[in-house]
Scaffold this motif. Sequence first.
Motif, PDB file in Angstrom:
ATOM      1  N   GLU A  90       8.878   2.881   0.281  1.00  0.00           N
ATOM      2  CA  GLU A  90       7.734   2.587   1.143  1.00  0.00           C
ATOM      3  C   GLU A  90       6.984   3.822   1.620  1.00  0.00           C
ATOM      4  OE1 GLU A  90       8.973   0.089   4.360  1.00  0.00           O
ATOM      5  OE2 GLU A  90       9.917  -1.365   3.023  1.00  0.00           O
ATOM      6  N   LEU A  91       7.373   5.006   1.209  1.00  0.00           N
ATOM      7  CA  LEU A  91       6.728   6.223   1.700  1.00  0.00           C
ATOM      8  C   LEU A  91       5.982   7.002   0.617  1.00  0.00           C
ATOM      9  CD1 LEU A  91       9.146   7.853   4.308  1.00  0.00           C
ATOM     10  CD2 LEU A  91       7.169   6.393   4.694  1.00  0.00           C
ATOM     11  N   ALA A  92       5.485   6.345  -0.383  1.00  0.00           N
ATOM     12  CA  ALA A  92       4.720   7.035  -1.424  1.00  0.00           C
ATOM     13  C   ALA A  92       3.370   7.441  -0.827  1.00  0.00           C
ATOM     14  CB  ALA A  92       4.535   6.133  -2.633  1.00  0.00           C
ATOM     15  N   ALA A  93       3.342   8.628  -0.222  1.00  0.00           N
ATOM     16  CA  ALA A  93       2.173   9.082   0.542  1.00  0.00           C
ATOM     17  C   ALA A  93       0.898   9.087  -0.276  1.00  0.00           C
ATOM     18  CB  ALA A  93       2.436  10.466   1.125  1.00  0.00           C
ATOM     19  N   ASP A  94       1.000   9.392  -1.552  1.00  0.00           N
ATOM     20  CA  ASP A  94      -0.206   9.443  -2.374  1.00  0.00           C
ATOM     21  C   ASP A  94      -0.782   8.056  -2.641  1.00  0.00           C
ATOM     22  OD1 ASP A  94       2.138   9.015  -3.845  1.00  0.00           O
ATOM     23  OD2 ASP A  94       1.242   9.753  -5.692  1.00  0.00           O
ATOM     24  N   GLU A  95      -0.002   7.013  -2.385  1.00  0.00           N
ATOM     25  CA  GLU A  95      -0.457   5.646  -2.611  1.00  0.00           C
ATOM     26  C   GLU A  95      -0.846   4.934  -1.316  1.00  0.00           C
ATOM     27  OE1 GLU A  95       2.528   3.589  -4.836  1.00  0.00           O
ATOM     28  OE2 GLU A  95       2.685   5.192  -6.314  1.00  0.00           O
ATOM     29  N   MET A  96      -0.660   5.575  -0.170  1.00  0.00           N
ATOM     30  CA  MET A  96      -0.952   4.928   1.112  1.00  0.00           C
ATOM     31  C   MET A  96      -2.219   5.498   1.721  1.00  0.00           C
ATOM     32  SD  MET A  96       2.679   4.410   3.101  1.00  0.00           S
ATOM     33  CE  MET A  96       3.015   6.131   3.316  1.00  0.00           C
ATOM     34  N   ASN A  97      -2.982   4.607   2.361  1.00  0.00           N
ATOM     35  CA  ASN A  97      -4.125   5.095   3.124  1.00  0.00           C
ATOM     36  C   ASN A  97      -3.658   5.437   4.538  1.00  0.00           C
ATOM     37  OD1 ASN A  97      -4.108   2.726   4.756  1.00  0.00           O
ATOM     38  ND2 ASN A  97      -5.425   1.661   3.305  1.00  0.00           N
ATOM     39  N   CYS A  98      -4.551   5.929   5.340  1.00  0.00           N
ATOM     40  CA  CYS A  98      -4.194   6.385   6.687  1.00  0.00           C
ATOM     41  C   CYS A  98      -3.566   5.260   7.507  1.00  0.00           C
ATOM     42  CB  CYS A  98      -5.446   6.933   7.390  1.00  0.00           C
ATOM     43  SG  CYS A  98      -5.107   7.623   9.027  1.00  0.00           S
ATOM     44  N   GLU A  99      -4.163   4.088   7.474  1.00  0.00           N
ATOM     45  CA  GLU A  99      -3.643   2.968   8.277  1.00  0.00           C
ATOM     46  C   GLU A  99      -2.227   2.582   7.853  1.00  0.00           C
ATOM     47  OE1 GLU A  99      -6.760   2.944   6.971  1.00  0.00           O
ATOM     48  OE2 GLU A  99      -7.933   3.064   8.817  1.00  0.00           O
ATOM     49  N   GLN A 100      -1.956   2.625   6.562  1.00  0.00           N
ATOM     50  CA  GLN A 100      -0.610   2.297   6.083  1.00  0.00           C
ATOM     51  C   GLN A 100       0.410   3.340   6.533  1.00  0.00           C
ATOM     52  OE1 GLN A 100      -1.911   2.070   1.998  1.00  0.00           O
ATOM     53  NE2 GLN A 100      -1.546  -0.155   1.910  1.00  0.00           N
ATOM     54  N   ILE A 102       0.157   5.203   9.204  1.00  0.00           N
ATOM     55  CA  ILE A 102       0.307   5.030  10.648  1.00  0.00           C
ATOM     56  C   ILE A 102       1.218   3.842  10.948  1.00  0.00           C
ATOM     57  CG2 ILE A 102      -0.934   4.425  12.781  1.00  0.00           C
ATOM     58  CD1 ILE A 102      -1.238   7.382  11.815  1.00  0.00           C
ATOM     59  N   GLU A 103       1.125   2.783  10.171  1.00  0.00           N
ATOM     60  CA  GLU A 103       1.998   1.626  10.389  1.00  0.00           C
ATOM     61  C   GLU A 103       3.462   1.987  10.173  1.00  0.00           C
ATOM     62  OE1 GLU A 103       3.578  -1.584  11.734  1.00  0.00           O
ATOM     63  OE2 GLU A 103       1.458  -1.093  11.988  1.00  0.00           O
ATOM     64  N   VAL A 130       2.378   6.008  20.550  1.00  0.00           N
ATOM     65  CA  VAL A 130       1.886   4.841  19.813  1.00  0.00           C
ATOM     66  C   VAL A 130       0.405   4.618  20.101  1.00  0.00           C
ATOM     67  CG1 VAL A 130       2.097   2.331  19.573  1.00  0.00           C
ATOM     68  CG2 VAL A 130       4.148   3.767  19.601  1.00  0.00           C
ATOM     69  N   THR A 131       0.005   4.817  21.342  1.00  0.00           N
ATOM     70  CA  THR A 131      -1.407   4.682  21.706  1.00  0.00           C
ATOM     71  C   THR A 131      -2.251   5.698  20.945  1.00  0.00           C
ATOM     72  OG1 THR A 131      -0.843   3.851  23.900  1.00  0.00           O
ATOM     73  CG2 THR A 131      -3.056   4.765  23.617  1.00  0.00           C
ATOM     74  N   LEU A 132      -1.786   6.934  20.883  1.00  0.00           N
ATOM     75  CA  LEU A 132      -2.537   7.977  20.192  1.00  0.00           C
ATOM     76  C   LEU A 132      -2.595   7.744  18.684  1.00  0.00           C
ATOM     77  CD1 LEU A 132      -1.271  11.106  22.131  1.00  0.00           C
ATOM     78  CD2 LEU A 132      -3.493   9.977  22.334  1.00  0.00           C
ATOM     79  N   LEU A 133      -1.566   7.134  18.123  1.00  0.00           N
ATOM     80  CA  LEU A 133      -1.552   6.856  16.685  1.00  0.00           C
ATOM     81  C   LEU A 133      -2.747   6.011  16.265  1.00  0.00           C
ATOM     82  CD1 LEU A 133       2.141   5.981  15.779  1.00  0.00           C
ATOM     83  CD2 LEU A 133       0.809   7.921  14.981  1.00  0.00           C
ATOM     84  N   GLY A 134      -3.113   5.073  17.108  1.00  0.00           N
ATOM     85  CA  GLY A 134      -4.228   4.184  16.789  1.00  0.00           C
ATOM     86  C   GLY A 134      -5.547   4.898  16.624  1.00  0.00           C
ATOM     87  N   LYS A 135      -5.660   6.105  17.128  1.00  0.00           N
ATOM     88  CA  LYS A 135      -6.921   6.840  17.074  1.00  0.00           C
ATOM     89  C   LYS A 135      -6.966   7.864  15.945  1.00  0.00           C
ATOM     90  CE  LYS A 135      -7.302   6.114  21.960  1.00  0.00           C
ATOM     91  NZ  LYS A 135      -7.347   6.620  23.282  1.00  0.00           N
ATOM     92  N   ILE A 136      -5.863   8.112  15.293  1.00  0.00           N
ATOM     93  CA  ILE A 136      -5.816   9.161  14.258  1.00  0.00           C
ATOM     94  C   ILE A 136      -6.732   8.838  13.093  1.00  0.00           C
ATOM     95  CG2 ILE A 136      -4.343  10.225  12.511  1.00  0.00           C
ATOM     96  CD1 ILE A 136      -2.113  10.251  14.609  1.00  0.00           C
TER      97      ILE A 136
END
Length: 141
Positions: A90-100, A102-103, A130-136
């Motif tokens: 689940e951590l294939a960084a090159d296949e994940m967008n920012c929102e994924q 962050i989730e 967690v609050t700050l994560l939503g703004k990244i």
Amino acid sequence: MQELINSLLVWVVASTGYEQPVELPRIEAVTHQQLIQTLCNDQFCTAVAYYDSNLQTIYYDERMQLTHDANARGFIVHEMVHYLQDINGELAADEMNCEQRIEKERQAYRVQQHFLQENQQSTHQIDLAVTLLGKICQHLD
């Protein structure tokens, strides 16, 4: 220490629903300076632990007292979630967008928060993170 690591991993597995891995993650204490160099390019930062997916190793600040401090163990719990995410593909960084990405971080924080609550520790810093994560992702667009 191995017994502590095993018990934390069993707790994380039970809290996340991931299957118990065959192997424990490697966990190594490093100096705070090493953490700063690796995570913050030698700039001031408050990092105390991270998971290296290439080496499947959790590194933590050697000043942390894992056997006596539930807050310190909470950081290990957080990184163990990343370990389980990784070995489950689940951590294939090159296949994940920012929102994924962050989730995945949110999941680790939720498990850490649950661990801290069970150990009667404050979760204020987790709430803030967690609050700050939503703004990244908004700032990266």
